[in-house]
Design a protein around this motif. Structure first.
Motif, PDB file in Angstrom:
ATOM      1  N   VAL A   1     -68.040  20.694  46.543  1.00  0.00           N
ATOM      2  CA  VAL A   1     -69.380  20.826  45.971  1.00  0.00           C
ATOM      3  C   VAL A   1     -69.713  22.307  45.832  1.00  0.00           C
ATOM      4  CG1 VAL A   1     -70.476  20.769  48.238  1.00  0.00           C
ATOM      5  CG2 VAL A   1     -71.801  20.117  46.234  1.00  0.00           C
ATOM      6  N   THR A   2     -70.482  22.624  44.814  1.00  0.00           N
ATOM      7  CA  THR A   2     -70.968  23.991  44.634  1.00  0.00           C
ATOM      8  C   THR A   2     -72.370  23.928  44.036  1.00  0.00           C
ATOM      9  OG1 THR A   2     -70.430  26.192  43.774  1.00  0.00           O
ATOM     10  CG2 THR A   2     -70.045  24.307  42.301  1.00  0.00           C
ATOM     11  N   THR A   3     -72.982  25.080  43.889  1.00  0.00           N
ATOM     12  CA  THR A   3     -74.344  25.129  43.355  1.00  0.00           C
ATOM     13  C   THR A   3     -74.434  26.158  42.235  1.00  0.00           C
ATOM     14  OG1 THR A   3     -75.060  26.849  44.898  1.00  0.00           O
ATOM     15  CG2 THR A   3     -75.273  24.555  45.628  1.00  0.00           C
ATOM     16  N   VAL A   4     -75.494  26.055  41.475  1.00  0.00           N
ATOM     17  CA  VAL A   4     -75.721  27.017  40.398  1.00  0.00           C
ATOM     18  C   VAL A   4     -75.876  28.423  40.981  1.00  0.00           C
ATOM     19  CG1 VAL A   4     -77.348  27.740  38.604  1.00  0.00           C
ATOM     20  CG2 VAL A   4     -76.692  25.329  38.800  1.00  0.00           C
ATOM     21  N   LYS A   5     -76.453  28.514  42.175  1.00  0.00           N
ATOM     22  CA  LYS A   5     -76.581  29.823  42.832  1.00  0.00           C
ATOM     23  C   LYS A   5     -75.211  30.453  43.043  1.00  0.00           C
ATOM     24  CE  LYS A   5     -78.131  32.012  47.112  1.00  0.00           C
ATOM     25  NZ  LYS A   5     -78.760  31.798  48.446  1.00  0.00           N
ATOM     26  N   GLU A   6     -74.253  29.662  43.542  1.00  0.00           N
ATOM     27  CA  GLU A   6     -72.900  30.167  43.759  1.00  0.00           C
ATOM     28  C   GLU A   6     -72.254  30.576  42.432  1.00  0.00           C
ATOM     29  OE1 GLU A   6     -71.028  30.793  46.401  1.00  0.00           O
ATOM     30  OE2 GLU A   6     -72.662  30.343  47.781  1.00  0.00           O
ATOM     31  N   LEU A   7     -72.472  29.781  41.409  1.00  0.00           N
ATOM     32  CA  LEU A   7     -71.902  30.099  40.098  1.00  0.00           C
ATOM     33  C   LEU A   7     -72.447  31.427  39.578  1.00  0.00           C
ATOM     34  CD1 LEU A   7     -72.083  26.573  38.408  1.00  0.00           C
ATOM     35  CD2 LEU A   7     -70.033  27.711  39.279  1.00  0.00           C
ATOM     36  N   LEU A   8     -73.745  31.632  39.772  1.00  0.00           N
ATOM     37  CA  LEU A   8     -74.371  32.867  39.297  1.00  0.00           C
ATOM     38  C   LEU A   8     -73.869  34.099  40.045  1.00  0.00           C
ATOM     39  CD1 LEU A   8     -78.060  31.640  38.869  1.00  0.00           C
ATOM     40  CD2 LEU A   8     -76.527  32.379  37.026  1.00  0.00           C
ATOM     41  N   LEU A   9     -73.453  33.916  41.280  1.00  0.00           N
ATOM     42  CA  LEU A   9     -73.020  35.042  42.101  1.00  0.00           C
ATOM     43  C   LEU A   9     -71.535  35.383  41.930  1.00  0.00           C
ATOM     44  CD1 LEU A   9     -74.939  34.224  45.422  1.00  0.00           C
ATOM     45  CD2 LEU A   9     -75.521  35.938  43.693  1.00  0.00           C
ATOM     46  N   HIS A  10     -70.839  34.613  41.088  1.00  0.00           N
ATOM     47  CA  HIS A  10     -69.413  34.863  40.862  1.00  0.00           C
ATOM     48  C   HIS A  10     -69.149  35.263  39.406  1.00  0.00           C
ATOM     49  CE1 HIS A  10     -69.040  32.782  44.719  1.00  0.00           C
ATOM     50  NE2 HIS A  10     -67.829  33.342  44.818  1.00  0.00           N
ATOM     51  N   ASP A  11     -68.017  35.908  39.203  1.00  0.00           N
ATOM     52  CA  ASP A  11     -67.645  36.336  37.857  1.00  0.00           C
ATOM     53  C   ASP A  11     -67.275  35.137  36.992  1.00  0.00           C
ATOM     54  OD1 ASP A  11     -68.007  38.993  38.558  1.00  0.00           O
ATOM     55  OD2 ASP A  11     -65.929  39.211  39.254  1.00  0.00           O
ATOM     56  N   TYR A  12     -67.417  35.303  35.689  1.00  0.00           N
ATOM     57  CA  TYR A  12     -67.132  34.214  34.750  1.00  0.00           C
ATOM     58  C   TYR A  12     -65.689  33.724  34.855  1.00  0.00           C
ATOM     59  CZ  TYR A  12     -71.384  33.681  31.987  1.00  0.00           C
ATOM     60  OH  TYR A  12     -72.643  33.351  31.563  1.00  0.00           O
ATOM     61  N   GLY A  13     -64.773  34.616  35.252  1.00  0.00           N
ATOM     62  CA  GLY A  13     -63.368  34.239  35.297  1.00  0.00           C
ATOM     63  C   GLY A  13     -62.936  33.584  36.603  1.00  0.00           C
ATOM     64  N   ASP A  14     -63.804  33.595  37.631  1.00  0.00           N
ATOM     65  CA  ASP A  14     -63.452  32.991  38.920  1.00  0.00           C
ATOM     66  C   ASP A  14     -63.335  31.478  38.785  1.00  0.00           C
ATOM     67  OD1 ASP A  14     -63.533  35.473  39.976  1.00  0.00           O
ATOM     68  OD2 ASP A  14     -65.450  35.240  41.012  1.00  0.00           O
ATOM     69  N   LYS A  15     -62.370  30.917  39.493  1.00  0.00           N
ATOM     70  CA  LYS A  15     -62.200  29.466  39.455  1.00  0.00           C
ATOM     71  C   LYS A  15     -63.044  28.796  40.551  1.00  0.00           C
ATOM     72  CE  LYS A  15     -57.672  29.097  37.270  1.00  0.00           C
ATOM     73  NZ  LYS A  15     -56.320  28.487  37.338  1.00  0.00           N
ATOM     74  N   ILE A  16     -63.483  27.584  40.274  1.00  0.00           N
ATOM     75  CA  ILE A  16     -64.354  26.848  41.185  1.00  0.00           C
ATOM     76  C   ILE A  16     -63.695  26.661  42.553  1.00  0.00           C
ATOM     77  CG2 ILE A  16     -65.615  24.686  41.548  1.00  0.00           C
ATOM     78  CD1 ILE A  16     -66.692  26.349  39.245  1.00  0.00           C
ATOM     79  N   GLU A  17     -62.392  26.395  42.585  1.00  0.00           N
ATOM     80  CA  GLU A  17     -61.710  26.112  43.840  1.00  0.00           C
ATOM     81  C   GLU A  17     -61.725  27.307  44.784  1.00  0.00           C
ATOM     82  OE1 GLU A  17     -57.515  25.367  43.465  1.00  0.00           O
ATOM     83  OE2 GLU A  17     -57.343  26.686  41.713  1.00  0.00           O
TER      84      GLU A  17
END
Length: 461
Positions: free
Chosen positions: A186-202
């Motif tokens: 599981v992840t959140t939009v907050k985590e997505l915003l804090l990472h680079d566009y190229g980072d993978k979810i895993e």
């Protein structure tokens, strides 16, 4: 506009005036500024004919949100008045779990009409949710959630959220599944915003995921949301496939329903989901009469005890005047203990394994409460009842009997009040049923037995 900032009666009068004058554009403007929940409250003040017109003035999205907040009778009346097109528009705007909740309360003819005005995929999803047991997590979940794959990049995730998020109940929490839809993270939009566009979810997803099964009790799911402060909780099937989520608003509804049900049961009332003013006289009678009859008949034991000691009472009539105080105190003491224990069981603070710890604690509390009440009562009886009220039949021995009875009965009441709910939970019964009215009946009989036993021993009557 928040309804709390307005005088409720003034707003009702304003809407009524505009309705009579057919100033619908002004009405529409006023309603558009009011929260849907508050609109539902306003609708209770108008007859069905006016509700229908007012509802039709609402924007599509606000109309759907308002419809969910209305009570079942009003929803049914509106559906009867809707054309198929209007019904389809409302249903299309509803989240699937809200649609299922509405269907469960509607008569068969209304249900058929609702299903007839939904597409094949929606009907399939509705039927799936309806198959789950009424009190299960599956019955309150929604299949509308954002799912991602572990090899998605952050950019991929945002693209998917933008493309599918409009139809999801929540987009903040996103769930990561494999090709077979097994929940793996599981992840959140907050985590997505804090990472680079190229980072993978895993690379940053949380893999220690907390979830419930579709057949788990819905109260367990609600308690998980409360305990972990989640906005949503994933629901998996028996093969750990993600099939839905439960959102915090549904959890609040469950906890409110459970608390209401417990309060009703604790006061010997059969649970009723309808609001008080919406419940008919005969429905109210039906919900109360069963337990009242049971408690009335069970009180026969108290009468039998009084009759058995009739000779002793006639020998010292003054004993009779203290019976109501003694039975009332024991019932109140047992009720206090049972209320605390029922709440602790509900919050999972205690379990059956803790029964001896609970008994030991309540025993000590009973001793302290009993001694305190007995001491105050001893002084009160001697100086108020005997001296001020002139009850000359009261002697030191009579006062001692009453005070000792208080100590013993309170100790027993505390232990009975804590043990009964725990045993009920162990036997998979509702602890709220073993509550104040039932415990009061048991303690009435026990208090009289203790009272007359002490009177016989000390007063030799």
């Amino acid at each position: 506009m928040n309804l709390k900032k307005l005088e409720f009666e003034k707003l009702i009068e304003q809407i009524s005036t505009l309705y009579r004058e057919k100033k619908y554009s002004q009405l529409k403007s006023i309603l558009a500024d009011i929260n849907p929940t508050d609109i539902a409250v306003l609708f209770d003040e108008f007859p069905n004919e006016q509700r229908i017109l007012l509802f039709r003035l609402l924007p599509k999205e606000e109309a759907a949100e308002t419809f969910v907040e209305l009570d079942g009778e009003t929803q049914e009346a509106l559906i009867h008045a809707f054309s198929d097109t209007e019904l389809r528009e409302v249903i299309d705007e509803l989240y699937l779990d809200d649609t299922v909740d509405i269907i469960e309360e509607m008569p068969a003819t209304i249900v058929k009409r609702i299903l007839r005005n939904t597409d094949a995929q929606t009907r399939k999803s509705i039927n799936t949710l309806l198959k789950y047991p009424e009190d299960s997590a599956g019955s309150i979940m929604t299949p509308e959630f954002v799912d991602l794959k572990k090899d998605n990049t952050v950019e991929d995730a945002f693209k998917r959220i933008r493309r599918t998020g409009v139809d999801k109940e929540t987009i903040y929490t996103c769930y990561v599944t494999d090709s077979s839809r097994h929940l793996i993270g599981v992840t959140t939009v907050k985590e997505l915003l804090l990472h680079d566009y190229g980072d993978k979810i895993e690379e940053f997803m949380e893999t220690n995921t907390i979830f419930v099964n579709t057949h788990d009790d819905k109260e367990i799911a609600a308690n998980f949301l409360d305990k972990y402060n989640f906005l949503a909780l994933p629901v998996v099937d028996m093969e750990n496939r993600l099939v839905g989520i439960i959102t915090v608003d549904d959890a609040i509804d469950v906890l409110q329903e459970e608390n209401t049900e417990d309060i009703q049961k604790m006061h010997a009332i059969m649970p009723n989901e309808k609001p008080y003013l919406k419940t008919g006289i005969f429905e109210t009678w039906k919900s109360r009469i069963t337990w009242l009859l049971f408690l009335m008949i069970s009180a026969t034991f108290t009468s039998m005890i009084l009759n058995a000691f009739e000779d002793k009472l006639s020998a010292l009539i003054v004993l009779t005047s203290f019976v109501p105080m003694l039975t009332g105190t024991s019932g109140n003491s047992g009720g206090q203990a049972s209320a605390v224990i029922i709440r602790a069981l509900s919050l999972k603070e205690i379990d059956f394994k803790d029964i001896f710890k609970v008994i030991w604690k309540e025993f000590r509390v009973g001793v302290l409460c009993g001694i305190t009440l007995a001491a105050v009562n001893f002084v009160k009886i001697w100086f108020v009842d005997r001296t001020l009220l002139g009850m000359s039949a009261i002697t030191i021995q009579v006062d001692l009997v009453i005070s000792l009875t208080l100590i013993i009965e309170i100790i027993f009441a505390k232990m009975v009040g804590c043990v009964f709910p725990i045993l009920a939970k162990k036997m998979k019964l509702d602890p709220a049923v073993i509550s104040s009215p039932f415990i009061t009946t048991v303690m009435d009989a026990l208090s009289l037995l203790i009272y007359f036993w002490l009177a016989t021993m000390i007063l030799h009557i």
